[in-house]
Write a protein that holds these residues in place. Structure first.
Motif, PDB file in Angstrom:
ATOM      1  N   GLU A  38       0.806  -1.221   0.000  1.00  0.00           N
ATOM      2  CA  GLU A  38       0.000   0.000   0.000  1.00  0.00           C
ATOM      3  C   GLU A  38       0.842   1.275   0.000  1.00  0.00           C
ATOM      4  N   GLY A  39       2.128   1.133   0.295  1.00  0.00           N
ATOM      5  CA  GLY A  39       2.993   2.312   0.363  1.00  0.00           C
ATOM      6  C   GLY A  39       3.014   2.981   1.722  1.00  0.00           C
ATOM      7  N   ARG A  40       2.426   2.335   2.754  1.00  0.00           N
ATOM      8  CA  ARG A  40       2.509   2.886   4.108  1.00  0.00           C
ATOM      9  C   ARG A  40       3.907   2.673   4.669  1.00  0.00           C
ATOM     10  N   LYS A  41       4.322   3.536   5.580  1.00  0.00           N
ATOM     11  CA  LYS A  41       5.692   3.490   6.093  1.00  0.00           C
ATOM     12  C   LYS A  41       5.773   3.043   7.549  1.00  0.00           C
ATOM     13  N   GLU A  42       4.615   2.802   8.191  1.00  0.00           N
ATOM     14  CA  GLU A  42       4.610   2.379   9.584  1.00  0.00           C
ATOM     15  C   GLU A  42       3.523   1.334   9.803  1.00  0.00           C
ATOM     16  N   GLY A  43       3.636   0.603  10.908  1.00  0.00           N
ATOM     17  CA  GLY A  43       2.630  -0.392  11.258  1.00  0.00           C
ATOM     18  C   GLY A  43       1.335   0.257  11.716  1.00  0.00           C
ATOM     19  N   LYS A  44       0.253  -0.432  11.493  1.00  0.00           N
ATOM     20  CA  LYS A  44      -1.084   0.087  11.820  1.00  0.00           C
ATOM     21  C   LYS A  44      -1.342   0.090  13.327  1.00  0.00           C
ATOM     22  N   TYR A  45      -0.827  -0.905  14.028  1.00  0.00           N
ATOM     23  CA  TYR A  45      -1.169  -1.076  15.443  1.00  0.00           C
ATOM     24  C   TYR A  45      -0.055  -0.683  16.402  1.00  0.00           C
ATOM     25  N   GLU A  46       1.059  -0.217  15.857  1.00  0.00           N
ATOM     26  CA  GLU A  46       2.104   0.393  16.679  1.00  0.00           C
ATOM     27  C   GLU A  46       3.034   1.170  15.753  1.00  0.00           C
ATOM     28  N   GLY A  47       2.867   2.479  15.738  1.00  0.00           N
ATOM     29  CA  GLY A  47       3.710   3.320  14.902  1.00  0.00           C
ATOM     30  C   GLY A  47       5.075   3.535  15.541  1.00  0.00           C
ATOM     31  N   LEU A  48       5.951   4.193  14.823  1.00  0.00           N
ATOM     32  CA  LEU A  48       7.324   4.394  15.295  1.00  0.00           C
ATOM     33  C   LEU A  48       7.390   5.257  16.547  1.00  0.00           C
ATOM     34  N   ASP A  49       6.543   6.280  16.628  1.00  0.00           N
ATOM     35  CA  ASP A  49       6.576   7.145  17.814  1.00  0.00           C
ATOM     36  C   ASP A  49       6.236   6.358  19.076  1.00  0.00           C
ATOM     37  N   GLU A  50       5.301   5.418  18.957  1.00  0.00           N
ATOM     38  CA  GLU A  50       4.946   4.604  20.121  1.00  0.00           C
ATOM     39  C   GLU A  50       6.070   3.638  20.478  1.00  0.00           C
ATOM     40  N   SER A  51       6.727   3.075  19.478  1.00  0.00           N
ATOM     41  CA  SER A  51       7.881   2.205  19.743  1.00  0.00           C
ATOM     42  C   SER A  51       8.979   2.978  20.472  1.00  0.00           C
ATOM     43  N   VAL A  52       9.222   4.211  20.027  1.00  0.00           N
ATOM     44  CA  VAL A  52      10.229   5.055  20.687  1.00  0.00           C
ATOM     45  C   VAL A  52       9.815   5.347  22.122  1.00  0.00           C
ATOM     46  N   LEU A  53       8.540   5.661  22.340  1.00  0.00           N
ATOM     47  CA  LEU A  53       8.064   5.972  23.688  1.00  0.00           C
ATOM     48  C   LEU A  53       8.250   4.782  24.630  1.00  0.00           C
ATOM     49  N   ILE A  54       7.960   3.588  24.156  1.00  0.00           N
ATOM     50  CA  ILE A  54       8.132   2.401  25.006  1.00  0.00           C
ATOM     51  C   ILE A  54       9.609   2.198  25.337  1.00  0.00           C
ATOM     52  N   MET A  55      10.490   2.487  24.380  1.00  0.00           N
ATOM     53  CA  MET A  55      11.934   2.427  24.679  1.00  0.00           C
ATOM     54  C   MET A  55      12.307   3.487  25.712  1.00  0.00           C
TER      55      MET A  55
END
Length: 400
Positions: free
Chosen positions: A356-373
Motif C-alpha cells: 500500500e505504500g505505508r511506512k509504519e505499522g497500523k497497530y504500533e507506529g514508530l513514535d509509540e515504539s520510541v516511547l516504550i523504549m
C-alpha cells in the motif's frame, strides 16, 4: 477479484526466532482468510557462514531459488528483497536495521526494537529520511485476540480503563540454565535481562490497552516508578523488574489510569504451565477483560461484567491444519500438528503496508515504539542498569 501481490522477504539471521517466523511466513495466507497478499523468501543471511544460511533455507522450506549469504553486507544489496526481517538479539538490532535501511530496504525488526530510545529515534529518522517502511515486530499486537481486546476497550463495555495488571515471567533457574553467562537473558553483551526480553510484552499489553486506544492528538506519556533486581552472578542484567505507570487523562476520559507491569526470570506467571491464571487483567468500573496464556502468545479471553455477565472466547492459531504433517513452535516447544505460531499476522501487516505504500505499522507506529523504549530507559535508569557502551551507542557502524 485482483490476484494477490507477492512480497519478497529476506531473513537476516538464522536462529530460533527466524526459523519460527519463516515457517509461519510460508503458510498459505488463505488459511487465515488473507487473500490480497502472498509471501515468499528470496534470501537469508547468516553472519557465521553461507552454509548455515543454506541449511536454514532448507529447514524452513524456502523456495529452491532463494539465495544464501554469509555476510549481512552482501545480503542487503540483493535487489530482489522487498523487505528484511531482522531476527538477531536486540543488542544488535540498531546496527543491523541501520545497515538494511542504508541499503534502501524496508524493515521489520524484532522486539525489543533497540536497546535504548536514542537508537530507536535514529532508526525512525533514517526510515523517514529514506521514505522506507520500518516496524517493530511486536507480533502479539497483530493477533485477532489483541484486536478484539482493543475493540472491547474502545467500545466502552467496561467503562474507561482504570487499571491494567500484566505479568510475563518464566520460572527458570538462571544459574543452572545459563551457567556460562552467555545466554541472551543474562549476558550484558546481548543487552540481557528480563526487562528487554520479557518485560516488553508486559509493556505491550499496558500500552495497547491504555495508550494506543486513546486519541492520538491528546494522549500523553506515562510517569514511571520502577524497582529492578539485578542478576547476582553478573550484576549486569535484571532478573526481576516491576513497573508502575501512571497515564494522565482528562476527567472526561476517566481521569488518571494506573498500570502495573512485572517480569521475572525466576518465578512464573503460570506455575506448572497451568493456563487458568489470567496474566493480563484490564479493569474498568463496569468490569474487566482477562487474557489467558502467555502474554506473548495468548489463547483465551474472558469478559466479566459488573452485572455478572461472562463472555469467554477461545482464539486458536490457524495454519495448514491436522493431517498436514506440518509443525511449528519455538524454544524446543512444538505446537499441535498444522497449528501456526502466530507470527504470520505481523508479516501480513508489514507486507500489506509495503504493497500500500505505508511506512509504519497500523497497530504500533514508530513514535509509540520510541516511547516504550523511553519507558524502559527510565526503568533502567532508576534501577542502575546500563549495558556496555558498544551496545548502547548510536554510532554506526560499530561492529559488535
Amino acid at each position: 477479484m485482483s490476484s494477490p501481490k507477492t512480497v519478497r522477504w529476506g531473513i537476516l539471521a538464522t536462529g530460533g526466532i527466524a526459523k519460527t517466523f519463516t515457517k509461519d511466513l510460508l503458510v498459505d495466507p488463505q488459511t487465515r482468510g488473507v487473500t490480497h497478499i502472498k509471501h515468499t523468501v528470496v534470501a537469508a543471511a547468516s553472519s557465521s557462514s553461507q552454509s548455515r544460511a543454506e541449511q536454514f533455507l532448507k529447514e524452513t522450506g524456502c523456495p529452491a531459488s532463494a539465495k544464501a549469504y554469509g555476510s549481512y553486507e552482501d545480503f542487503v544489496k540483493d535487489p530482489d528483497i522487498d523487505i528484511v526481517y531482522i531476527a538477531t538479539p536486540h543488542s544488535h538490532h540498531y546496527q543491523n536495521a541501520m545497515l538494511a535501511l542504508e541499503a534502501g530496504k524496508n524493515v521489520l525488526c524484532e522486539k525489543a526494537f533497540t536497546v535504548n530510545a536514542a537508537q530507536a529515534r535514529e532508526l525512525a529518522n533514517k526510515a523517514r529520511e529514506k521514505n522506507l517502511f520500518l516496524m517493530e515486530a511486536v507480533w502479539t499486537r497483530y493477533f485477532p485476540l489483541s484486536v478484539y481486546v482493543r475493540e472491547l476497550v474502545t467500545s466502552g463495555r467496561i467503562g474507561p480503563v482504570a487499571r491494567v495488571l500484566v505479568d510475563n515471567s518464566i520460572a527458570s533457574d538462571p544459574e543452572a540454565a545459563f551457567s556460562d553467562g552467555k545466554h541472551r537473558l543474562v549476558n550484558p553483551d546481548l543487552a540481557g535481562g528480563a526487562l528487554l526480553d520479557l518485560g516488553i510484552y508486559s509493556l505491550t499489553w499496558v500500552f495497547q490497552t491504555l495508550y494506543h486506544t486513546q486519541d492520538e492528538k491528546t494522549r500523553q506519556p506515562p510517569k514511571v516508578l520502577a524497582a529492578l533486581k539485578h542478576y547476582g552472578p553478573t550484576k549486569a542484567a535484571d532478573e526481576a523488574t516491576t513497573m508502575i505507570l501512571t497515564f494522565p487523562r482528562s476527567e472526561e476520559a476517566g481521569g488518571e489510569a494506573h498500570a502495573v507491569a512485572t517480569t521475572s526470570l525466576r518465578v512464573a506467571t503460570m506455575p506448572g504451565g497451568l493456563k487458568d491464571v489470567p496474566g493480563i487483567r484490564i479493569q474498568g468500573p463496569q468490569g474487566e477483560i482477562q487474557v489467558f496464556g502467555p502474554a506473548y502468545r495468548p489463547e483465551r479471553t474472558r469478559l466479566v461484567l459488573k452485572d455478572g455477565t461472562v463472555e469467554e472466547k477461545e482464539w486458536p492459531q490457524p495454519g495448514p491444519g491436522k493431517g498436514s504433517g506440518w509443525y511449528n513452535g519455538f524454544g524446543g516447544g512444538k505446537n499441535a500438528e498444522g497449528e501456526g505460531h502466530g507470527m504470520f499476522w505481523e508479516a501480513d501487516e508489514a507486507a500489506t503496508a509495503v504493497v500500500e505504500g505505508r511506512k509504519e505499522g497500523k497497530y504500533e507506529g514508530l513514535d509509540e515504539s520510541v516511547l516504550i523504549m523511553e519507558v524502559m530507559d527510565e526503568v533502567r535508569r532508576q534501577g542502575g542498569l546500563r549495558y556496555p557502551e558498544h551496545i548502547e551507542t548510536t554510532k554506526y557502524p560499530t561492529h559488535v
